[in-house]
Design a protein around this motif. Structure first.
Motif, PDB file in Angstrom:
ATOM      1  N   GLY A  42       0.815  -1.211   0.000  1.00  0.00           N
ATOM      2  CA  GLY A  42       0.000   0.000   0.000  1.00  0.00           C
ATOM      3  C   GLY A  42       0.847   1.258   0.000  1.00  0.00           C
ATOM      4  N   HIS A  43       1.954   1.230   0.728  1.00  0.00           N
ATOM      5  CA  HIS A  43       2.839   2.390   0.790  1.00  0.00           C
ATOM      6  C   HIS A  43       3.413   2.712  -0.586  1.00  0.00           C
ATOM      7  CE1 HIS A  43       5.585   5.272   2.477  1.00  0.00           C
ATOM      8  NE2 HIS A  43       6.650   4.576   2.109  1.00  0.00           N
ATOM      9  N   TYR A  44       3.873   1.687  -1.307  1.00  0.00           N
ATOM     10  CA  TYR A  44       4.457   1.934  -2.623  1.00  0.00           C
ATOM     11  C   TYR A  44       3.396   2.368  -3.645  1.00  0.00           C
ATOM     12  CZ  TYR A  44       8.763  -0.029  -0.821  1.00  0.00           C
ATOM     13  OH  TYR A  44       9.899  -0.241  -0.078  1.00  0.00           O
ATOM     14  N   LEU A  45       2.177   1.866  -3.516  1.00  0.00           N
ATOM     15  CA  LEU A  45       1.125   2.295  -4.439  1.00  0.00           C
ATOM     16  C   LEU A  45       0.756   3.761  -4.193  1.00  0.00           C
ATOM     17  CD1 LEU A  45      -1.230  -0.832  -4.536  1.00  0.00           C
ATOM     18  CD2 LEU A  45       0.517  -0.137  -6.180  1.00  0.00           C
ATOM     19  N   GLU A  46       0.746   4.188  -2.923  1.00  0.00           N
ATOM     20  CA  GLU A  46       0.482   5.603  -2.642  1.00  0.00           C
ATOM     21  C   GLU A  46       1.580   6.481  -3.233  1.00  0.00           C
ATOM     22  OE1 GLU A  46      -2.136   6.985  -1.447  1.00  0.00           O
ATOM     23  OE2 GLU A  46      -3.187   5.130  -0.991  1.00  0.00           O
ATOM     24  N   ILE A  47       2.819   6.046  -3.116  1.00  0.00           N
ATOM     25  CA  ILE A  47       3.930   6.829  -3.675  1.00  0.00           C
ATOM     26  C   ILE A  47       3.861   6.841  -5.204  1.00  0.00           C
ATOM     27  CG2 ILE A  47       6.445   6.890  -3.927  1.00  0.00           C
ATOM     28  CD1 ILE A  47       6.658   5.944  -1.053  1.00  0.00           C
ATOM     29  N   ASP A  62       6.254   9.001   5.791  1.00  0.00           N
ATOM     30  CA  ASP A  62       7.350   9.291   4.859  1.00  0.00           C
ATOM     31  C   ASP A  62       6.892   9.811   3.507  1.00  0.00           C
ATOM     32  OD1 ASP A  62       9.187   8.542   6.762  1.00  0.00           O
ATOM     33  OD2 ASP A  62       9.261   6.459   6.063  1.00  0.00           O
ATOM     34  N   ARG A  63       5.594  10.021   3.304  1.00  0.00           N
ATOM     35  CA  ARG A  63       5.141  10.517   2.002  1.00  0.00           C
ATOM     36  C   ARG A  63       5.676  11.921   1.745  1.00  0.00           C
ATOM     37  NH1 ARG A  63      -0.110   8.806   1.178  1.00  0.00           N
ATOM     38  NH2 ARG A  63      -0.307  10.269  -0.548  1.00  0.00           N
ATOM     39  N   ILE A  64       5.493  12.828   2.702  1.00  0.00           N
ATOM     40  CA  ILE A  64       5.942  14.209   2.530  1.00  0.00           C
ATOM     41  C   ILE A  64       7.462  14.246   2.378  1.00  0.00           C
ATOM     42  CG2 ILE A  64       5.972  16.519   3.528  1.00  0.00           C
ATOM     43  CD1 ILE A  64       3.234  15.633   2.766  1.00  0.00           C
ATOM     44  N   GLN A 122      12.235  15.587  -0.155  1.00  0.00           N
ATOM     45  CA  GLN A 122      13.638  15.192  -0.027  1.00  0.00           C
ATOM     46  C   GLN A 122      13.780  13.708  -0.380  1.00  0.00           C
ATOM     47  OE1 GLN A 122      15.288  15.844   3.862  1.00  0.00           O
ATOM     48  NE2 GLN A 122      17.396  15.765   3.159  1.00  0.00           N
ATOM     49  N   PRO A 123      13.639  13.389  -1.672  1.00  0.00           N
ATOM     50  CA  PRO A 123      13.691  11.969  -2.069  1.00  0.00           C
ATOM     51  C   PRO A 123      15.061  11.354  -1.805  1.00  0.00           C
ATOM     52  CG  PRO A 123      13.734  13.401  -3.981  1.00  0.00           C
ATOM     53  CD  PRO A 123      13.463  14.288  -2.813  1.00  0.00           C
ATOM     54  N   HIS A 124      15.053  10.050  -1.590  1.00  0.00           N
ATOM     55  CA  HIS A 124      16.302   9.329  -1.338  1.00  0.00           C
ATOM     56  C   HIS A 124      17.198   9.381  -2.572  1.00  0.00           C
ATOM     57  CE1 HIS A 124      15.234   7.592   2.537  1.00  0.00           C
ATOM     58  NE2 HIS A 124      14.032   7.322   2.047  1.00  0.00           N
ATOM     59  N   THR A 125      18.477   9.553  -2.357  1.00  0.00           N
ATOM     60  CA  THR A 125      19.454   9.499  -3.438  1.00  0.00           C
ATOM     61  C   THR A 125      20.614   8.620  -2.997  1.00  0.00           C
ATOM     62  OG1 THR A 125      20.565  11.480  -2.599  1.00  0.00           O
ATOM     63  CG2 THR A 125      18.870  11.810  -4.296  1.00  0.00           C
ATOM     64  N   GLY A 126      21.525   8.342  -3.927  1.00  0.00           N
ATOM     65  CA  GLY A 126      22.688   7.553  -3.576  1.00  0.00           C
ATOM     66  C   GLY A 126      22.407   6.071  -3.608  1.00  0.00           C
ATOM     67  N   PRO A 127      23.383   5.282  -3.145  1.00  0.00           N
ATOM     68  CA  PRO A 127      23.277   3.822  -3.274  1.00  0.00           C
ATOM     69  C   PRO A 127      22.499   3.139  -2.143  1.00  0.00           C
ATOM     70  CG  PRO A 127      25.410   4.417  -2.376  1.00  0.00           C
ATOM     71  CD  PRO A 127      24.699   5.718  -2.631  1.00  0.00           C
ATOM     72  N   ALA A 128      21.959   3.895  -1.203  1.00  0.00           N
ATOM     73  CA  ALA A 128      21.265   3.274  -0.060  1.00  0.00           C
ATOM     74  C   ALA A 128      20.159   2.343  -0.542  1.00  0.00           C
ATOM     75  CB  ALA A 128      20.689   4.357   0.843  1.00  0.00           C
ATOM     76  N   GLY A 129      20.179   1.126  -0.049  1.00  0.00           N
ATOM     77  CA  GLY A 129      19.128   0.163  -0.359  1.00  0.00           C
ATOM     78  C   GLY A 129      19.335  -0.630  -1.628  1.00  0.00           C
ATOM     79  N   LEU A 130      20.313  -0.229  -2.463  1.00  0.00           N
ATOM     80  CA  LEU A 130      20.486  -0.920  -3.750  1.00  0.00           C
ATOM     81  C   LEU A 130      20.898  -2.375  -3.562  1.00  0.00           C
ATOM     82  CD1 LEU A 130      22.200   1.735  -6.059  1.00  0.00           C
ATOM     83  CD2 LEU A 130      19.911   0.743  -6.260  1.00  0.00           C
ATOM     84  N   LEU A 131      21.829  -2.629  -2.626  1.00  0.00           N
ATOM     85  CA  LEU A 131      22.287  -3.998  -2.409  1.00  0.00           C
ATOM     86  C   LEU A 131      21.132  -4.893  -1.955  1.00  0.00           C
ATOM     87  CD1 LEU A 131      24.557  -6.049  -2.275  1.00  0.00           C
ATOM     88  CD2 LEU A 131      25.054  -5.284   0.067  1.00  0.00           C
ATOM     89  N   ALA A 132      20.328  -4.391  -1.022  1.00  0.00           N
ATOM     90  CA  ALA A 132      19.183  -5.179  -0.546  1.00  0.00           C
ATOM     91  C   ALA A 132      18.161  -5.377  -1.662  1.00  0.00           C
ATOM     92  CB  ALA A 132      18.532  -4.492   0.654  1.00  0.00           C
ATOM     93  N   ALA A 133      17.954  -4.342  -2.500  1.00  0.00           N
ATOM     94  CA  ALA A 133      17.011  -4.479  -3.616  1.00  0.00           C
ATOM     95  C   ALA A 133      17.502  -5.522  -4.613  1.00  0.00           C
ATOM     96  CB  ALA A 133      16.824  -3.130  -4.296  1.00  0.00           C
TER      97      ALA A 133
END
Length: 318
Positions: A220-225, A270-272, A277-288
């Motif tokens: 649901g969170h990703y669909l709202e985004i 975290d919607r606002i 201030q959207p996430h940038t950089g490599p954070a989360g890429l390895l887990a994805a």
């Protein structure tokens, strides 16, 4: 290997999804597809356990003579392993039957859950339509609800589509209203209700598995985004962020409302922050990448099991 992959993904999946969130949130539609594919793949792979064990184990014959011969011939035609089987005392027919019964039982539970959700959504639509009147607002066909609380939500198109309250029409500026309507239109256009119903119908009977609960909660969170991204492309980030703040502030002061099953309208965390201030950089890429690799591994393992059976069936177990 198959059991290990299923166990690890079921237990460690929630932790990996949390770590992957900074990367997944940048591509919410792809992430929703990844989450949907992960639950479907996990279930299909789990159901492949019975056919796999039937290849590598042996036990007493339960079926009568001719039926046992056909069963053994089909197993031999499908079995890609040349090695001898392990005698476990469990008949191969039982392993195949358990897998088939599991698939049938799960299909019944998924169907029942989907039916329950359809009925709940229908009740919500009937409840809202009592106060609603159709109107054109900024080029959108909406149903305006006679309610002083400012809110907007979306139901499947056959149940009315976009609903917006008179309180929202009074509280929002023209630009904010355009942002809210663009957000709700994206839910309809991208068929988010169909995705939500499909995933929830599979996950709810299996929520005792950590990965299923985590996927349903995250979807649901990703669909709202995803709807936010579509809206800000049409109206810009300031108008959408301002609209979410206005609706969120009024919702806070109004307290908790009665649940509206089947409606997409959550003001999640975290919607606002993601908007301004959207996430940038490599954070989360390895887990994805780990999540994607696991999904590909499950699909590959399931294919290795099911394809030989399909080939044997098509060739008449020759």
């Amino acid at each position: 290997m198959l059991v290990l992959a299923l166990t690890v993904s079921a237990l460690a999946g929630p932790w990996v999804l949390r770590r992957a969130a900074p990367a997944l949130v940048r591509a919410p539609r792809t992430s929703a597809a990844l989450l949907t594919g992960s639950v479907v793949s996990w279930v299909i792979t789990a159901l492949a356990l019975g056919p796999l064990l039937a290849w590598i184990t042996s036990g007493p014959v339960l079926l009568p003579g001719s039926a046992a011969d056909v069963c053994q011939r089909c197993l031999a035609a499908a079995n890609p392993f040349p090695t001898a089987t392990i005698d476990t005392g469990i008949p191969a027919a039982v392993l195949l039957a358990l897998s088939a019964l599991g698939a049938a039982g799960l299909a019944i539970m998924v169907g029942a859950e989907a039916h329950r959700q359809r009925r709940a959504t229908t009740r919500t639509a009937h409840r809202l339509r009592v106060w609603a009147e159709p109107r054109q607002v900024l080029g959108h066909s909406v149903l305006v609800i006679d309610d002083s609380r400012p809110f907007a939500l979306t139901l499947p198109r056959r149940h009315g589509g976009i609903f917006i309250s008179k309180g929202a029409l009074r509280a929002l500026t023209r630009d904010e209203l355009a942002a809210v309507l663009a957000h709700e239109h994206a839910h309809l256009y991208q068929r988010h209700h169909l995705i939500t119903t499909t995933v929830a119908s599979i996950c709810r009977p299996l929520r005792w598995l950590p990965i299923m609960a985590a996927v349903e909660d995250a979807l649901g969170h990703y669909l709202e985004i995803a709807a936010d991204d579509a809206a800000r492309r049409r109206v810009g980030t300031p108008a959408l962020a301002s609209a979410l703040l206005t609706l969120g502030e009024h919702a806070h002061h109004a307290g908790h409302e009665a649940p509206l099953d089947g409606a997409l309208h959550a003001l999640g965390p975290d919607r606002i922050r993601h908007l301004v201030q959207p996430h940038t950089g490599p954070a989360g890429l390895l887990a994805a990448l780990t999540t994607t690799s696991y999904l590909a591994t499950l699909v590959l393992l399931a294919t290795i099991v099911y394809l030989p059976y399909l080939g044997a069936a098509l060739s008449g177990c020759a």
